[in-house]
Design an enzyme around this catalytic site. Structure first.
Site, PDB file in Angstrom:
ATOM      1  N   GLU A 100      -7.403   3.064  18.164  1.00 50.34           N
ATOM      2  CA  GLU A 100      -8.303   2.947  16.836  1.00 50.34           C
ATOM      3  C   GLU A 100      -7.366   2.353  15.861  1.00 50.34           C
ATOM      4  OE1 GLU A 100      -7.811   7.161  16.134  1.00 50.34           O
ATOM      5  OE2 GLU A 100      -8.534   7.575  18.180  1.00 50.34           O
ATOM      6  N   LYS A 138      -5.571   1.680  12.539  1.00 47.76           N
ATOM      7  CA  LYS A 138      -4.621   2.749  11.545  1.00 47.76           C
ATOM      8  C   LYS A 138      -4.970   2.575  10.111  1.00 47.76           C
ATOM      9  CE  LYS A 138       0.111   3.817  10.694  1.00 47.76           C
ATOM     10  NZ  LYS A 138       0.047   4.495   9.560  1.00 47.76           N
ATOM     11  N   ASP A 153      -5.166   2.746   6.062  1.00 42.84           N
ATOM     12  CA  ASP A 153      -3.884   2.733   5.232  1.00 42.84           C
ATOM     13  C   ASP A 153      -4.534   3.715   4.087  1.00 42.84           C
ATOM     14  OD1 ASP A 153      -1.708   2.615   4.398  1.00 42.84           O
ATOM     15  OD2 ASP A 153      -1.831   0.351   3.803  1.00 42.84           O
ATOM     16  N   TYR A 174     -10.120  11.369  12.409  1.00 44.44           N
ATOM     17  CA  TYR A 174      -9.730  10.816  13.594  1.00 44.44           C
ATOM     18  C   TYR A 174      -8.770  11.881  14.454  1.00 44.44           C
ATOM     19  CZ  TYR A 174      -5.897  10.237  10.497  1.00 44.44           C
ATOM     20  OH  TYR A 174      -4.791  10.324   9.670  1.00 44.44           O
ATOM     21  N   LYS A 202       2.489  -0.917  14.049  1.00 38.52           N
ATOM     22  CA  LYS A 202       1.792  -1.836  12.718  1.00 38.52           C
ATOM     23  C   LYS A 202       2.002  -3.282  12.473  1.00 38.52           C
ATOM     24  CE  LYS A 202       3.468   0.701   9.288  1.00 38.52           C
ATOM     25  NZ  LYS A 202       4.232   1.607   8.424  1.00 38.52           N
ATOM     26  N   CYS A 251       0.890 -21.397 -27.721  1.00 35.20           N
ATOM     27  CA  CYS A 251      -0.356 -20.630 -27.182  1.00 35.20           C
ATOM     28  C   CYS A 251      -1.153 -21.706 -26.733  1.00 35.20           C
ATOM     29  CB  CYS A 251      -0.667 -19.656 -28.215  1.00 35.20           C
ATOM     30  SG  CYS A 251      -2.412 -18.965 -27.832  1.00 35.20           S
ATOM     31  N   CYS A 295      -4.465 -21.143 -29.701  1.00 32.70           N
ATOM     32  CA  CYS A 295      -4.334 -21.445 -30.900  1.00 32.70           C
ATOM     33  C   CYS A 295      -3.440 -22.110 -31.367  1.00 32.70           C
ATOM     34  CB  CYS A 295      -4.495 -19.991 -31.765  1.00 32.70           C
ATOM     35  SG  CYS A 295      -2.907 -19.093 -31.624  1.00 32.70           S
ATOM     36  N   CYS A 312       1.755 -14.700 -27.643  1.00 37.24           N
ATOM     37  CA  CYS A 312       1.430 -15.358 -28.864  1.00 37.24           C
ATOM     38  C   CYS A 312       1.218 -14.408 -29.966  1.00 37.24           C
ATOM     39  CB  CYS A 312      -0.062 -15.787 -28.619  1.00 37.24           C
ATOM     40  SG  CYS A 312      -0.855 -16.453 -30.168  1.00 37.24           S
ATOM     41  N   CYS A 326      -5.777 -15.555 -33.146  1.00 37.13           N
ATOM     42  CA  CYS A 326      -5.665 -16.259 -32.054  1.00 37.13           C
ATOM     43  C   CYS A 326      -7.126 -15.902 -31.435  1.00 37.13           C
ATOM     44  CB  CYS A 326      -4.617 -15.840 -31.242  1.00 37.13           C
ATOM     45  SG  CYS A 326      -4.720 -16.767 -29.623  1.00 37.13           S
TER      46      CYS A 326
HETATM   47  S1  IVH Z   1      -3.517  10.296  14.196  1.00 34.71           S
HETATM   48  C1  IVH Z   1      -0.196  13.726  14.824  1.00 34.71           C
HETATM   49  N1  IVH Z   1      -5.139   8.202  13.962  1.00 34.71           N
HETATM   50  O1  IVH Z   1      -0.942   7.452   9.770  1.00 34.71           O
HETATM   51  C2  IVH Z   1      -0.646  12.819  14.139  1.00 34.71           C
HETATM   52  N2  IVH Z   1      -3.232   8.929  12.275  1.00 34.71           N
HETATM   53  O2  IVH Z   1       1.807   6.632   9.679  1.00 34.71           O
HETATM   54  C3  IVH Z   1      -2.018  12.140  14.485  1.00 34.71           C
HETATM   55  N3  IVH Z   1      -3.370   7.217  10.471  1.00 34.71           N
HETATM   56  O3  IVH Z   1      -0.045  10.411   9.519  1.00 34.71           O
HETATM   57  C4  IVH Z   1      -2.401  11.153  13.614  1.00 34.71           C
HETATM   58  N4  IVH Z   1      -5.145   5.992  10.897  1.00 34.71           N
HETATM   59  O4  IVH Z   1      -2.104  10.011   8.209  1.00 34.71           O
HETATM   60  C5  IVH Z   1      -4.223   8.856  13.387  1.00 34.71           C
HETATM   61  N5  IVH Z   1      -6.657   6.564  13.511  1.00 34.71           N
HETATM   62  C6  IVH Z   1      -5.479   7.113  13.218  1.00 34.71           C
HETATM   63  C7  IVH Z   1      -4.848   6.938  11.844  1.00 34.71           C
HETATM   64  C8  IVH Z   1      -3.767   7.831  11.571  1.00 34.71           C
HETATM   65  C9  IVH Z   1      -4.081   6.377   9.983  1.00 34.71           C
HETATM   66  C10 IVH Z   1      -2.020   7.846   9.635  1.00 34.71           C
HETATM   67  C11 IVH Z   1      -2.124   9.388   9.539  1.00 34.71           C
HETATM   68  C12 IVH Z   1      -0.446   9.420  10.206  1.00 34.71           C
HETATM   69  C13 IVH Z   1       0.051   8.270   9.302  1.00 34.71           C
HETATM   70  C14 IVH Z   1       1.198   7.743  10.092  1.00 34.71           C
END
Ligand code: IVH
Length: 700
Positions: free
Chosen positions: A133, A135, A137, A256, A343, A437, A440, A455, A461
């Site tokens: 999946e 991740k 942010d 998720y 990451k 500036c 002006c 300025c 200005c």
């Molecule tokens: S699963 C037991 N799935 O990333 C932990 N986490 O850096 C299960 N995060 O704490 C988490 N996307 O807040 C999971 N597809 C994803 C995610 C995800 C973002 C976050 C989550 C986690 C943090 C760790």
């Protein structure tokens, strides 16, 4: 490394990581890049592995970063500082997590993903699959649904206890308050509803790039501190005091991870598909993989493709898909053993610097802005990048025609982080920061503390004047229907120069503007007329006092009640206002020390603008501070009067009962449903007499 050295370095790393965690999770103003943070963490892990006897219980390697105020020690210290996250944050009720809310092990190295797969394979000993999946942010959230209804939303907190942000979460567009049955679902006696009676679903609340840019744009205009990235903006927004403001922040959620006792699924993927069919927001950008090569393919695909997504992703999460195997692998104190995150390094793009413009802002600050050859970055085409100030230009040793790396950070436009020296052409021109500036021609002054050039021609200005007028009319200020082009036209015809001039405009003046007809002139004048009713706090904001954004203007207006009290306040008096620190206090004081500003205020007052707050109900006591009260039935006073009484004693009135309700205040003939629900949630029911007694306690 000997033991003594290890001990010293552990202490150093612990301090760095704890402080970085606090700034990241509590103040939403990160100190380190994710990459640097992860590298310090890995160094600490390695030393603790070599010297296990030195690994303390409370080591950052063993606990998740906490977003709770108390943990971070941000209380008190945090409230006076001007950081992006704290000004309007509050303390929330806290509740324990039913299942600990942990973090994820992470790596930037694909060979460690292979090692994870091998470990999982050994542990399981059978064939199994992975769910790969994105991740997301953002900031983690845990939602509880009971009988298909959202009953609670908790932040991760310290993993054991989270902040209750249910009211705020109710203002997030794509989180359903109620689930809906999938098409064709036939209720039976055994399965009356398609979902379990009670379950938790966890996910991420994030701010898409477009909402993030819009928010920071507004904050830049208001001279409020910018959010460093969408993650910080999301977690700052989730902890706002005013739930209704959350709705305007454009937050989204993706879920998720489902948890519950005896969930009727065999795989994680099935659980998520079921959640999606009940209307919960689940990403379709996931894939069940059978081998490490399929995982690597997925990673490679998204490493490029994520740049086109409308939100920030910082990696890929790989999870063992079969729920019984997840249970078998279990957890460490901090991570699941059944999942890992790969990451991505911060997204960068390489492009050519064509030229540099020097822009003047509302307060006279001159900022260098780079014009670039267009390049794709984080889903948008980038043509301009900020260079911040002259020091930054020197530090980068930037030359015109250089190839430069751009990254998207907190700024509205991306920033240049480095120059690719290997591609510099001979004789490339070194840019020269202007002495005067660009608008002006006045000699610039250097503010060494802020490393900025200004300025000083505030009153003359043209750019500064026009920007102030645009700000005055803007939506959150006087909300007059007029674009920047109108201000430009009016200014060019010398019809406006000072905000008060808007209130002296006549139709005959406006008819001189190119393209203006009767109707447009009347519309504009009507909008100006209506703006006379703008509440004081917005008028104060419209004045454009440096560092006084919307929220600060509100606090200051409410604290002093009228403009005369503010104008005569000392810096010390101003420091008494919540969220006002030294910089803001001095700026307000300076503004009212300037004769020209006092004259503007005088003219605006004469034009009929509001310079005092509306009279509000007097605060009677604080006995109900932090208490949420639901009322039901009839009382000796009207229900509205009862609600006002609750507020006057510091409490909050809510329409429906939830785990957060402190009391159900029952008059005569209370609703049977409400009484039943209060009993099931264990919420105390009080009578009108008991309530009156409670309110009078403070006076004793
Ligand atoms: S699963 C037991 N799935 O990333 C932990 N986490 O850096 C299960 N995060 O704490 C988490 N996307 O807040 C999971 N597809 C994803 C995610 C995800 C973002 C976050 C989550 C986690 C943090 C760790």
């Amino acid at each position: 490394m000997d033991r003594k050295q290890a001990e010293n370095r552990i202490k150093e790393l612990k301090d760095i990581l704890n402080e970085a965690n606090r700034l990241y999770y509590v103040e939403n103003a990160p100190l380190l890049s994710d990459y640097d943070f992860d590298m310090y963490m890995k160094e600490l892990e390695a030393i603790e592995k070599e010297f296990p006897e030195l690994a303390a219980e409370d080591s950052p390697t063993r606990k998740v970063g906490s977003d709770l105020m108390q943990d971070g020690g941000a209380k008190g210290a945090g409230t006076r500082k001007r950081t992006a996250g704290t000004p309007s944050q509050k303390e929330f009720a806290q509740f324990p997590h039913r299942y600990p809310m942990l973090s994820l092990g992470n790596t930037y190295d694909i060979s460690e993903i292979e090692a994870f797969a091998e470990r999982a394979s050994k542990g399981i000993g059978n064939a199994f699959t992975y769910s790969c999946e994105l991740k997301f942010d953002g900031t983690a959230i845990c939602l509880t649904y009971k009988d298909g209804k959202l009953v609670r939303a908790l932040t991760r907190g310290d993993g054991a206890v989270g902040d209750d942000v249910t009211d705020n979460v109710r203002n997030i567009r794509n989180i359903p308050m109620e689930l809906h049955a999938p098409e064709g679902f036939m209720p039976t006696l055994l399965e009356p509803e398609p979902w379990p009676g009670e379950f938790e679903i966890r996910g991420e609340i994030y701010m898409p790039w477009a909402a993030f840019d819009r928010l920071n744009n507004e904050r830049q205009r208001d001279e409020e501190q910018l959010f460093a990235n969408p993650r910080n903006a999301a977690s700052g927004s989730l902890k706002l005091t005013d739930s209704t403001q959350v709705a305007n922040r454009g937050l989204e959620c993706t879920l998720y991870h489902m948890l519950g006792d005896d969930l009727p699924f065999t795989t994680h993927d099935q659980a998520l598909s079921a959640a999606a069919s009940w209307g919960l927001p689940v990403s379709d950008k996931r894939r069940v993989c059978r081998s490490i090569s399929e995982i690597e393919e997925f990673i490679k695909y998204w490493d490029t493709e994520r740049k086109t997504l409308p939100f920030a992703t910082d990696g890929i999460v790989i999870k063992v898909n079969e729920l019984p195997y997840q249970a078998e692998l279990g957890y460490t104190a901090k991570f699941p053993r059944w999942a890992v995150a790969y990451k991505f390094k911060a997204e960068q793009a390489l492009t050519k610097l064509i030229s540099i413009d020097y822009q003047v802002g509302r307060t006279g600050a001159v900022t260098p802005v780079a014009n670039l050859e267009p390049v794709l970055l984080s889903g948008t085409t980038v043509k301009r990048a900020s260079l911040h100030n002259e020091d930054q230009m020197k530090q980068l040793d930037i030359h015109i025609g250089d190839y430069v790396y751009v990254e998207k950070g907190g700024e509205i436009i991306p920033k240049i982080t480095a120059v690719e020296l290997s591609r510099r052409t001979e004789g490339a021109e070194i840019p020269k920061f202007p002495e005067t500036c660009p608008d002006c021609g006045t000699s610039l002054i250097r503010d060494t503390e802020e490393a900025k050039a200004f300025c000083p021609n505030t009153g003359g200005c043209p750019t500064q004047i026009k920007e102030r007028l645009i700000h005055f009319l803007s939506r959150k200020a006087m909300n007059v229907i007029a674009g920047e082009a109108t201000v430009e036209q009016l200014y060019n015809l010398a019809l406006v120069w000072n905000p008060a001039d808007f209130y002296e405009l006549e139709k005959s003046h406006l008819m001189k503007l190119e393209g203006w007809k009767d109707r447009s002139a009347e519309r504009f004048l009507k909008s100006i007329e209506e703006s006379r009713n703008t509440p004081f706090e917005r008028v104060l904001y419209a004045l454009g006092i440096r560092y006084v954004g919307e929220a600060t203007a509100k606090s200051v207006a409410r604290h002093f009640g009228n403009i005369d009290a503010i104008a005569s306040a000392s810096v010390e008096d101003l420091l008494q206002v919540e969220d006002v620190g030294q910089v803001i206090a001095e700026s307000i004081h300076e503004y009212f020390a300037d004769e020209a500003n006092l004259e503007t205020v005088g003219r605006l007052r004469a034009a009929g603008l509001r310079f005092e707050t509306e009279k509000t109900q007097e605060k009677l006591s604080s006995v109900l501070d932090g208490k949420t009260i639901v009322i039901s039935g009839n009382f000796s006073i009207t229900r509205d009067e009862m609600k006002a009484l609750i507020t006057a004693h510091g409490g909050k009135n809510s329409g429906s009962l939830s785990g957060r309700t402190s009391y159900l205040l029952a008059g005569s003939k209370p609703g049977a449903e409400k009484l039943k629900k209060a009993a099931s949630l264990g919420i105390p029911v009080i009578s009108e007499d008991e309530f009156a007694e409670m309110c009078s306690r403070d006076k004793e």
